[in-house]
Write a protein that holds these residues in place. Structure first.
Motif, PDB file in Angstrom:
ATOM      1  N   LEU A  53       8.213  -2.548  -5.819  1.00  0.00           N
ATOM      2  CA  LEU A  53       8.644  -2.640  -4.291  1.00  0.00           C
ATOM      3  C   LEU A  53       9.957  -1.582  -4.412  1.00  0.00           C
ATOM      4  O   LEU A  53      10.135  -0.574  -3.407  1.00  0.00           O
ATOM      5  CB  LEU A  53       9.200  -3.873  -3.697  1.00  0.00           C
ATOM      6  CG  LEU A  53       7.939  -4.379  -3.304  1.00  0.00           C
ATOM      7  CD1 LEU A  53       8.739  -5.763  -2.793  1.00  0.00           C
ATOM      8  CD2 LEU A  53       7.338  -4.173  -2.368  1.00  0.00           C
ATOM      9  N   CYS A  54      11.036  -1.601  -5.124  1.00  0.00           N
ATOM     10  CA  CYS A  54      11.995  -0.531  -5.326  1.00  0.00           C
ATOM     11  C   CYS A  54      12.134   0.454  -6.034  1.00  0.00           C
ATOM     12  O   CYS A  54      13.066   1.510  -5.861  1.00  0.00           O
ATOM     13  CB  CYS A  54      13.144  -1.586  -6.182  1.00  0.00           C
ATOM     14  SG  CYS A  54      13.502  -3.161  -5.405  1.00  0.00           S
ATOM     15  N   GLU A  55      11.326   0.678  -6.922  1.00  0.00           N
ATOM     16  CA  GLU A  55      10.778   1.463  -7.914  1.00  0.00           C
ATOM     17  C   GLU A  55      11.030   3.509  -6.477  1.00  0.00           C
ATOM     18  O   GLU A  55      12.075   3.960  -6.917  1.00  0.00           O
ATOM     19  CB  GLU A  55       9.844   2.059  -8.391  1.00  0.00           C
ATOM     20  CG  GLU A  55       9.995   2.969 -10.009  1.00  0.00           C
ATOM     21  CD  GLU A  55      11.919   3.075 -10.911  1.00  0.00           C
ATOM     22  OE1 GLU A  55      12.141   4.136 -11.079  1.00  0.00           O
ATOM     23  OE2 GLU A  55      12.079   1.723 -10.448  1.00  0.00           O
ATOM     24  N   PRO A  56      10.282   3.576  -5.830  1.00  0.00           N
ATOM     25  CA  PRO A  56      10.503   4.426  -5.314  1.00  0.00           C
ATOM     26  C   PRO A  56      11.522   4.811  -4.603  1.00  0.00           C
ATOM     27  O   PRO A  56      11.407   5.711  -3.906  1.00  0.00           O
ATOM     28  CB  PRO A  56       8.368   4.190  -3.736  1.00  0.00           C
ATOM     29  CG  PRO A  56       7.932   3.154  -4.545  1.00  0.00           C
ATOM     30  CD  PRO A  56       9.026   2.406  -5.387  1.00  0.00           C
ATOM     31  N   MET A  57      11.980   3.774  -3.946  1.00  0.00           N
ATOM     32  CA  MET A  57      13.012   3.958  -3.355  1.00  0.00           C
ATOM     33  C   MET A  57      14.225   4.601  -4.354  1.00  0.00           C
ATOM     34  O   MET A  57      15.005   4.927  -3.898  1.00  0.00           O
ATOM     35  CB  MET A  57      13.625   3.022  -2.835  1.00  0.00           C
ATOM     36  CG  MET A  57      14.785   3.141  -1.993  1.00  0.00           C
ATOM     37  SD  MET A  57      15.012   2.014  -0.492  1.00  0.00           S
ATOM     38  CE  MET A  57      14.905   0.174  -1.133  1.00  0.00           C
ATOM     39  N   GLN A  98       0.729  -1.464   0.369  1.00  0.00           N
ATOM     40  CA  GLN A  98      -0.111  -0.062   0.571  1.00  0.00           C
ATOM     41  C   GLN A  98       0.949   1.067   0.032  1.00  0.00           C
ATOM     42  O   GLN A  98       0.610   2.615  -0.776  1.00  0.00           O
ATOM     43  CB  GLN A  98      -0.602   0.123   1.124  1.00  0.00           C
ATOM     44  CG  GLN A  98      -2.333  -0.965   1.033  1.00  0.00           C
ATOM     45  CD  GLN A  98      -3.582  -0.795   1.117  1.00  0.00           C
ATOM     46  OE1 GLN A  98      -3.950  -1.208   2.491  1.00  0.00           O
ATOM     47  NE2 GLN A  98      -4.240   0.256   1.044  1.00  0.00           N
ATOM     48  N   LEU A  99       2.212   1.203   0.677  1.00  0.00           N
ATOM     49  CA  LEU A  99       3.057   2.208   0.519  1.00  0.00           C
ATOM     50  C   LEU A  99       3.433   3.032  -0.581  1.00  0.00           C
ATOM     51  O   LEU A  99       3.321   4.163  -0.616  1.00  0.00           O
ATOM     52  CB  LEU A  99       3.894   2.015   1.727  1.00  0.00           C
ATOM     53  CG  LEU A  99       5.063   2.780   2.190  1.00  0.00           C
ATOM     54  CD1 LEU A  99       3.784   3.983   3.181  1.00  0.00           C
ATOM     55  CD2 LEU A  99       5.977   2.477   3.028  1.00  0.00           C
ATOM     56  N   VAL A 100       3.843   1.561  -1.155  1.00  0.00           N
ATOM     57  CA  VAL A 100       4.492   2.440  -2.999  1.00  0.00           C
ATOM     58  C   VAL A 100       3.213   2.029  -3.876  1.00  0.00           C
ATOM     59  O   VAL A 100       3.793   1.930  -5.021  1.00  0.00           O
ATOM     60  CB  VAL A 100       5.284   0.956  -2.826  1.00  0.00           C
ATOM     61  CG1 VAL A 100       6.739   1.037  -1.862  1.00  0.00           C
ATOM     62  CG2 VAL A 100       4.702  -0.282  -3.122  1.00  0.00           C
TER      63      VAL A 100
END
Length: 196
Positions: free
Chosen positions: A142-146, A30-32
């Motif tokens: 999962l990784c793209e926002p970071m 939900q966060l990403v």
């Protein structure tokens, strides 16, 4: 008797840890803003929905953050740690200290999810760069926002994206010097620290 307690601790840690992983994954999804139609996302949704549905009726989201799943993750971690201590030493720690350990444990798992998602993303980008495998797509989401903010700061070198390397270093620093330090400062016992 000790053997039975050891076996019970193992079973609790395996199944409790697996459910905890699904709850933390649900929070991160939900966060990403991940694609919930992904089959792997559906596993996390279906496994956590029975406990999250009633929780969400009393615990609203705050600022787009799924506080119900975050609270459920802390409670699951608290239960696993409490049962581990009870079966290992015959006692449960101070409630405030246990709560702090549970928060540290959830934070450590949060970092591990990103760490292993990045490993999967990097491997897939080398082996099958245009793969539409559900696990590969989920790892990318999962990784793209970071990684996106890091890509804006770190230039590519000869077409090589260095942002995952920097992200690995950041995660390792947080895990070692923040999570590890907090575990030591709160006198987390070895049987609990192995869980994180």
């Amino acid at each position: 008797m000790m053997g039975l307690n050891g076996a019970a601790v193992f079973v609790i840690q395996v199944f409790g840890g697996l459910y905890l992983l699904l709850v933390v994954l649900r929070f991160i999804l939900q966060l990403v803003r991940a694609d919930f139609y992904n089959p792997l996302c559906q596993v996390a949704v279906r496994a956590t929905q029975p406990l999250l549905r009633p929780l969400r009726k009393v615990i609203p989201s705050v600022g787009g953050i799924d506080t119900a799943s975050l609270l459920l993750a802390i409670v699951v971690q608290l239960i696993v740690m409490s049962l581990t201590l009870l079966l290992t030493y015959g006692v449960v720690g101070n409630p405030l200290q246990m709560l702090i350990w549970a928060v540290i444990g959830v934070a450590a798992l949060f970092l591990k999810v990103f760490f292993f998602a990045m490993i999967l993303m990097v491997i897939v980008s080398w082996v099958a760069p245009n793969s539409h495998n559900p696990a590969a797509e989920l790892a990318n989401q999962l990784c793209e926002p970071m990684l996106a903010p890091l890509r804006r700061i770190i230039p590519t070198m000869g077409g090589l994206d260095l942002s995952p390397i920097v992200a690995f270093v950041i995660i390792q620093l947080l895990d070692t010097f923040v999570i590890g330090y907090l575990a030591q400062m709160t006198l987390m016992p070895a049987v609990i620290s192995r869980l994180i």
